[in-house]
Design an enzyme around this catalytic site. Sequence first.
Site, PDB file in Angstrom:
ATOM      1  N   GLY A 280       0.867  -1.357  -0.035  1.00 19.16           N
ATOM      2  CA  GLY A 280      -0.014   0.051  -0.029  1.00 19.16           C
ATOM      3  C   GLY A 280       0.847   1.124   0.030  1.00 19.16           C
ATOM      4  O   GLY A 280       0.642   2.210  -0.603  1.00 19.16           O
ATOM      5  N   ALA A 281       1.960   1.258   0.994  1.00 13.26           N
ATOM      6  CA  ALA A 281       2.837   2.495   0.777  1.00 13.26           C
ATOM      7  C   ALA A 281       3.998   1.700   1.655  1.00 13.26           C
ATOM      8  O   ALA A 281       4.130   0.602   2.431  1.00 13.26           O
ATOM      9  CB  ALA A 281       2.093   3.641   1.670  1.00 13.26           C
ATOM     10  N   ASN A 284       9.814   4.830   3.566  1.00 12.01           N
ATOM     11  CA  ASN A 284      11.439   4.991   3.352  1.00 12.01           C
ATOM     12  C   ASN A 284      11.583   6.718   3.790  1.00 12.01           C
ATOM     13  O   ASN A 284      10.678   7.542   3.706  1.00 12.01           O
ATOM     14  CB  ASN A 284      11.694   5.389   1.884  1.00 12.01           C
ATOM     15  CG  ASN A 284      11.260   3.956   1.199  1.00 12.01           C
ATOM     16  OD1 ASN A 284      11.584   2.919   1.393  1.00 12.01           O
ATOM     17  ND2 ASN A 284      10.318   4.281  -0.028  1.00 12.01           N
ATOM     18  N   GLU A 317       2.296   6.126   7.613  1.00 17.94           N
ATOM     19  CA  GLU A 317       3.750   6.206   7.118  1.00 17.94           C
ATOM     20  C   GLU A 317       4.361   7.482   7.446  1.00 17.94           C
ATOM     21  O   GLU A 317       5.689   7.413   7.762  1.00 17.94           O
ATOM     22  CB  GLU A 317       3.625   6.252   5.577  1.00 17.94           C
ATOM     23  CG  GLU A 317       2.812   5.218   4.868  1.00 17.94           C
ATOM     24  CD  GLU A 317       3.360   3.878   5.125  1.00 17.94           C
ATOM     25  OE1 GLU A 317       4.466   3.447   5.498  1.00 17.94           O
ATOM     26  OE2 GLU A 317       2.710   3.017   5.113  1.00 17.94           O
TER      27      GLU A 317
END
Length: 779
Positions: A280-281, A284, A317
């Site tokens: 999905g994501a 980083n 995230e």
Amino acid sequence: MNTMKQNESQKMDHFKGQNRLPKFAIPHRYDLTLKPNLELCNFSGSVLVDVSILDTTRFLVLNSIDLVIHESSFTNSNNDKVVPSEVVVDNDGETIVLVFDEPLSIGDGVLEINFDGVLNEHMKGFYKGTYVDGGVRKNMAVTQFEPADARRCFPCWDEPALKATFKITVDNVPSELTALSNMPVSKETINGNFKSLCFEESPIMPTYLVAVVIGVFDYIEETTHDGTRVRAYCPVGKSEKAKLALSISVKALELYTKYFSMPYALPKLDMVAVPDFSGGAMENYGLITYRETELLHDDLHSAAANTQRLSVVVTHEVGHQWFGNLVTMEWWTHLWLNEGFATWVSYLATDILFPEWRIWTQFLEVTAGGLRIDSLEQSHPVEVEVHNASSVLEVFDAISYKKGSSLVRMLKEYLGDEIFQKYACKNARTEDLWSVLSDESGVEVNKLMDIWTKQTGYPVIYVKSEDYTLEFEQTRFMSLGLQGEGQWIVPITLSVGSYSNRKTFLLETKIGKLDISELYGSYTSSHQNSDKNEEVPEKPWVKVNVGHTGFYRVKYDSALTARLRKAIEEKWLSPEDKFGILDDTYALCEAGEESISSLLSLMDLFREDLDYLTYQLFTALATFGHRKTHEELKKRFQIYIKDKNTSLFPVDIRKIREQDTVYVTARISMEARETAWIWLKENWDAIIKRWGQGMVFHHFIRDIVTPFSTDEMAEEVEEFFRSRVTPAFVRNLKQSIEQIRIKAKWIEKVKKEESVIIPKLARGLTRSPITTVPKGVTI
């Protein structure tokens, strides 16, 4: 063979089959140059690693797979350069061993390696993606290194504990393309139709967070109050659709900076929508990559559920920039520290940003997903031993994400707010976290939580009422109805007659008692002192696990059950508690501890309930052939056929990229499981070749196998995979087969129950998977 050669051979054999890299040397800094060729879909590169030799050794062992190693050398602090006499490649162990004729002395030095690789099509490592420019499909390059695929891009110490700084240069970039990495660009050099970009050196981070993206993008940007530049990179012409995600990310950065009393550590944060993406994501450091559908938002076509998911994903995230990036797990055993905390904090942030959504009510679905998978015999502890890199993906599951975040919430509800701290720039183990929380709270958190993280499963709490005393008994809950081993220290919350009339305590033994006469008295007094001329019930309702925030199930005796059902009818309970009662009853029914008729009669109390969580009920209407539901869906589909821009269907179901194939096969297997199973068997070799055994691949197993519901199919699945299973998906397969057997057992139980409605329900559950309900016939 002489003695020296024998000793050397023995040492080389010792490196094979090891789960972790030897600690002869540790990296501190990588100077990495990558030179991709987007036309030929390959790349070359070089890496200079500042390392410390901790023990005198003739061997340097580091990770590498699918790379061709060329020149390599080691230069010590005296500027003496030595070249390895041999480079031994171990493909099974995904390592290379550099063998030197003379031992390397203790001290610092620089290891240099030149290498080549291929931009693969498996969406892991350094891989090829595609985008459409003026109707022409063109290549782009993307990295996805978590959990253990940085080694596919450059030789490295590819373990989360071995953090280092990174100075990255990307060469041979077509001048019209954008190249992104973790840090801002420090220097750009144009050379004809190509350019070279040098990026600033990063803070220390693990290899799995290194990122590079090369493609064509538009972008929009904002700046946080403390000066952090935030950008959202999107496909050309779609930057307007990134406004919501950009706004949320900026607010989340500001919120987390204040909440954690710790500023964001990098000068910029980029988010980029990647067309070909396996997850999905991905968090980083400084360059979060997203599947396009998780970042882009369309005011006209995005349903409320899509909008809310976007917020949860973005805040998840961004939360990782603290939980995972700033503070990193020591090894994959502690993955839940990353994912559990990031999941929990994403709901915390979303609730603060959008309180009207009541997102914690939706978090109950997260808890329910964790409870469901953790009731399997083939479940695993939150802290699961991970023995090799190929099996890491299996622990990116509902236990790490859903159970992990639910345990965080349960602990937070018990201890209170403002106690979660962090270790700046360090690696954390679960034990370290418990130690800090214990110091902050004065509670022996390690004693409480070790049981929850190191032990598989969770308890069902049996509750009986005897006058003014509640009796509790705990045992491990299992969906197959087996008697499970285990005992927990359970944070029990309960309310009596009112949510203001509440008590919290720890159930530390298998059997316990609690005097609640004081709570009864408080309830009676509050009603007698109220202005309402209503009769005070002799015995009020008792709700255990208030708000359904604890990671356990509850089974009440008949008297307490009757009082709770009346409380539901009278609308005295919160949506969270109503969901908890319904979810627990469903699970207990599946396990054979409640009758199907009791479940159906409970569901009947929700007829007029308009809470968000009742939409599970709408899914059931479609599944069991409800005529009006089907007619409405068909009507909307016909409108869509005539007008592809209609707002009746969300935009993300109109385009299907290759990584989204799993969603198609999942839906097909729900309605035509035999067809999907035949397709899987006939195309198994092609699936393995195309997808490898990465993140997307696991969906094929789980989504196509689990819809079956007979022991015969469980045996057929076992037989097919007997010679095909690998460590990469063995747990996934076992869990899927167990879920088939759970349903098979439940169906047999349903068939035996005597009720007017049971024969009809049983026929609906056991009908041929590819038949449909005849027009006008309802079940």
